[in-house]
Design an enzyme around this catalytic site. Structure first.
Site, PDB file in Angstrom:
ATOM      1  N   HIS A  88      65.215  52.053  24.825  1.00 48.11           N
ATOM      2  CA  HIS A  88      64.060  51.151  24.933  1.00 48.11           C
ATOM      3  C   HIS A  88      62.810  51.995  25.139  1.00 48.11           C
ATOM      4  O   HIS A  88      62.438  52.330  26.268  1.00 48.11           O
ATOM      5  CB  HIS A  88      64.296  50.164  26.086  1.00 48.11           C
ATOM      6  CG  HIS A  88      63.262  49.087  26.204  1.00 48.11           C
ATOM      7  ND1 HIS A  88      63.517  47.856  26.773  1.00 48.11           N
ATOM      8  CD2 HIS A  88      61.957  49.048  25.831  1.00 48.11           C
ATOM      9  CE1 HIS A  88      62.421  47.110  26.748  1.00 48.11           C
ATOM     10  NE2 HIS A  88      61.455  47.818  26.183  1.00 48.11           N
TER      11      HIS A  88
ATOM     12  N   HIS B 153      58.909  52.368  23.255  1.00 50.52           N
ATOM     13  CA  HIS B 153      57.903  52.040  22.236  1.00 50.52           C
ATOM     14  C   HIS B 153      57.135  53.316  21.945  1.00 50.52           C
ATOM     15  O   HIS B 153      56.481  53.861  22.855  1.00 50.52           O
ATOM     16  CB  HIS B 153      56.953  50.961  22.757  1.00 50.52           C
ATOM     17  CG  HIS B 153      57.648  49.695  23.180  1.00 50.52           C
ATOM     18  ND1 HIS B 153      57.758  48.604  22.358  1.00 50.52           N
ATOM     19  CD2 HIS B 153      58.293  49.361  24.333  1.00 50.52           C
ATOM     20  CE1 HIS B 153      58.423  47.644  22.993  1.00 50.52           C
ATOM     21  NE2 HIS B 153      58.769  48.077  24.192  1.00 50.52           N
TER      22      HIS B 153
ATOM     23  N   HIS C 173      63.180  41.603  23.159  1.00 51.61           N
ATOM     24  CA  HIS C 173      62.772  41.559  24.560  1.00 51.61           C
ATOM     25  C   HIS C 173      62.986  40.123  25.042  1.00 51.61           C
ATOM     26  O   HIS C 173      62.543  39.174  24.389  1.00 51.61           O
ATOM     27  CB  HIS C 173      61.285  41.896  24.711  1.00 51.61           C
ATOM     28  CG  HIS C 173      60.952  43.351  24.569  1.00 51.61           C
ATOM     29  ND1 HIS C 173      61.308  44.118  23.483  1.00 51.61           N
ATOM     30  CD2 HIS C 173      60.261  44.192  25.402  1.00 51.61           C
ATOM     31  CE1 HIS C 173      60.855  45.351  23.661  1.00 51.61           C
ATOM     32  NE2 HIS C 173      60.216  45.431  24.808  1.00 51.61           N
TER      33      HIS C 173
ATOM     34  N   GLU D  16      61.952  39.365  30.558  1.00 50.28           N
ATOM     35  CA  GLU D  16      61.058  40.288  31.286  1.00 50.28           C
ATOM     36  C   GLU D  16      60.109  39.408  32.110  1.00 50.28           C
ATOM     37  O   GLU D  16      60.158  39.429  33.341  1.00 50.28           O
ATOM     38  CB  GLU D  16      60.283  41.176  30.296  1.00 50.28           C
ATOM     39  CG  GLU D  16      59.350  42.176  30.956  1.00 50.28           C
ATOM     40  CD  GLU D  16      58.500  42.967  29.951  1.00 50.28           C
ATOM     41  OE1 GLU D  16      58.337  42.518  28.801  1.00 50.28           O
ATOM     42  OE2 GLU D  16      57.986  44.050  30.340  1.00 50.28           O
TER      43      GLU D  16
ATOM     44  N   ASP E 282      60.476  52.621  28.403  1.00 49.17           N
ATOM     45  CA  ASP E 282      59.618  51.573  27.837  1.00 49.17           C
ATOM     46  C   ASP E 282      58.333  52.152  27.235  1.00 49.17           C
ATOM     47  O   ASP E 282      58.253  52.335  26.019  1.00 49.17           O
ATOM     48  CB  ASP E 282      59.319  50.498  28.902  1.00 49.17           C
ATOM     49  CG  ASP E 282      59.001  49.134  28.315  1.00 49.17           C
ATOM     50  OD1 ASP E 282      59.033  48.983  27.075  1.00 49.17           O
ATOM     51  OD2 ASP E 282      58.718  48.210  29.101  1.00 49.17           O
ATOM     52  N   ASP E 283      57.332  52.401  28.074  1.00 48.38           N
ATOM     53  CA  ASP E 283      56.045  52.960  27.631  1.00 48.38           C
ATOM     54  C   ASP E 283      55.650  54.051  28.625  1.00 48.38           C
ATOM     55  O   ASP E 283      54.781  53.848  29.476  1.00 48.38           O
ATOM     56  CB  ASP E 283      54.982  51.849  27.611  1.00 48.38           C
ATOM     57  CG  ASP E 283      55.361  50.708  26.684  1.00 48.38           C
ATOM     58  OD1 ASP E 283      55.195  50.862  25.469  1.00 48.38           O
ATOM     59  OD2 ASP E 283      55.860  49.682  27.187  1.00 48.38           O
TER      60      ASP E 283
HETATM   61  N1  HPA Z   1      57.179  44.145  26.808  1.00 53.29           N
HETATM   62  C1  HPA Z   1      56.731  43.498  25.740  1.00 53.29           C
HETATM   63  N2  HPA Z   1      56.074  44.103  24.763  1.00 53.29           N
HETATM   64  C2  HPA Z   1      55.867  45.414  24.841  1.00 53.29           C
HETATM   65  C3  HPA Z   1      56.318  46.135  25.918  1.00 53.29           C
HETATM   66  C4  HPA Z   1      57.026  45.467  26.953  1.00 53.29           C
HETATM   67  O1  HPA Z   1      57.464  46.031  27.976  1.00 53.29           O
HETATM   68  N3  HPA Z   1      55.945  47.420  25.682  1.00 53.29           N
HETATM   69  C5  HPA Z   1      55.307  47.454  24.502  1.00 53.29           C
HETATM   70  N4  HPA Z   1      55.254  46.239  23.979  1.00 53.29           N
HETATM   71 ZN    ZN Z   2      59.551  47.171  25.861  1.00 56.96          ZN
END
Ligand code: HPA
Ligand code: ZN
Length: 321
Positions: A15, A17, A191, A194, A272-273
């Site tokens: 996971h 991006h 996703h 969350e 994630d990011d």
């Molecule tokens: N959630 C939803 N969209 C996203 C995320 C995330 O954590 N990171 C980049 N786009």
């Molecule tokens: Zn994500």
């Protein structure tokens, strides 16, 4: 020491991006190289802006940040930097998300994006998969048009995903385009859970027929769903530092990862990011291990799950498991 044990574990990251791996230093370098104005004077200014109350706060800055990515070389440099950083964390296999609509909407060609990303993947020693995400705040017709644009590149795309603003954009909105992607032989992820409710996780499974759930935190609110996820061995790609930065959890000590492990859910730990949330994959393992008192056996399970949940072929499975 826990940190050394985590560093020594071979891991997969499922996971990530790629646009979320754009570090402030590269943001400045690309802004200058491409003559793009950014509303920050220093790297410290940028980091100070990364103070989010929710997912949308982050997304606004994330879409602004990716505006410096224009050329094939930009996408190459971005991806190469992430792959080097991942390798330094003993990541052996990565499954990378990209957001083509965040680029084509700015006039950057689909081929430019995928060309730069795949050239970096080809140059790397670690194995990889590429997952194209649809932006769920946009329409299903726009996702269909994106899948059309991807058709010439399907040899390089392994799956499709669903990201961006979750609340109010349920998985079922994308039922048709996911069914078409499945028909094209693509893997499917989304996703879910969350910020959105447990029902969105159920919809992702029942309506989209996904192979994995990204995040999935709020699945814990539905006991029957938890039992089903355990029973079906559905992999959840959990992102602890992301959850903390986006206020999905109030503090790391309240993160549900231990509860998820105790239920027998197939959970994995991911970044994630990482440029926005303060750490790459090892930092995520260490943060939850310290806050939740996870031991070596738990950490080894998480690392093993990362390979079990990956979209590996038989030869790679044998190499990693
Ligand atoms: N959630 C939803 N969209 C996203 C995320 C995330 O954590 N990171 C980049 N786009
Ligand atoms: Zn994500």
């Amino acid at each position: 020491m826990m940190r050394d044990f985590v560093a020594g574990l071979p891991k997969a990251e499922l996971h990530l991006h790629i646009e979320g791996s754009l570090e402030p230093e590269m943001l400045f370098a690309l802004a200058e190289r491409n003559g793009v104005a950014i509303p920050f004077a220093t790297v410290d200014d940028v980091r100070a802006a990364y103070d989010f109350s929710n997912l949308q706060d982050f997304l606004d800055i994330y879409y602004q940040g990716m505006g410096v990515l224009l050329t094939e070389q930009d996408f190459y440099d971005l991806t190469a930097a992430y792959l080097a950083r991942a390798a330094a964390d003993n990541v052996r296999h990565v499954e990378i998300f990209f957001d083509p609509q965040g680029h084509t909407a700015r006039g950057v060609a689909f081929g430019t994006v995928i060309g730069g990303i795949t050239r970096a993947l080809d140059d790397a020693a670690i194995t990889s998969r590429l997952i194209m995400c649809f932006l769920r705040h946009l329409s299903e017709d726009e996702a269909e048009a994106t899948l059309d644009e991807a058709l010439p590149y399907l040899a390089r795309i392994d799956g499709v995903g669903l990201d961006s603003s979750e609340a109010g954009h349920p998985p079922a909105k994308f039922a048709r385009v996911f069914a078409r992607a499945r028909g094209l032989g693509l893997k499917l992820v989304a996703h879910a859970g969350e910020e959105g409710p447990a029902d969105y996780v159920i919809e992702a499974l029942d309506v989209l027929d996904v192979d994995r759930i990204d995040h999935g935190n709020r699945a814990l609110e539905d006991e029957g769903l938890v039992a089903r996820l355990v029973d079906e061995g559905v992999c959840l790609t959990v992102c602890p530092l992301s959850n903390l930065k986006l206020c999905v959890v109030e503090e790391m000590g309240l993160h549900p990862l231990r509860v998820m492990l105790d239920h027998g859910l197939k959970v994995t730990v991911n970044s994630d990011d990482p440029a926005y949330f303060g750490g790459y994959v090892n930092a995520n393992y260490v943060a939850v291990a310290e806050a939740l008192g996870l031991g070596r056996a738990d950490l080894a399970v998480l690392a093993r799950n990362s390979f079990e949940g990956a979209f590996l072929g038989a030869e790679e499975r044998a190499r990693y498991l």
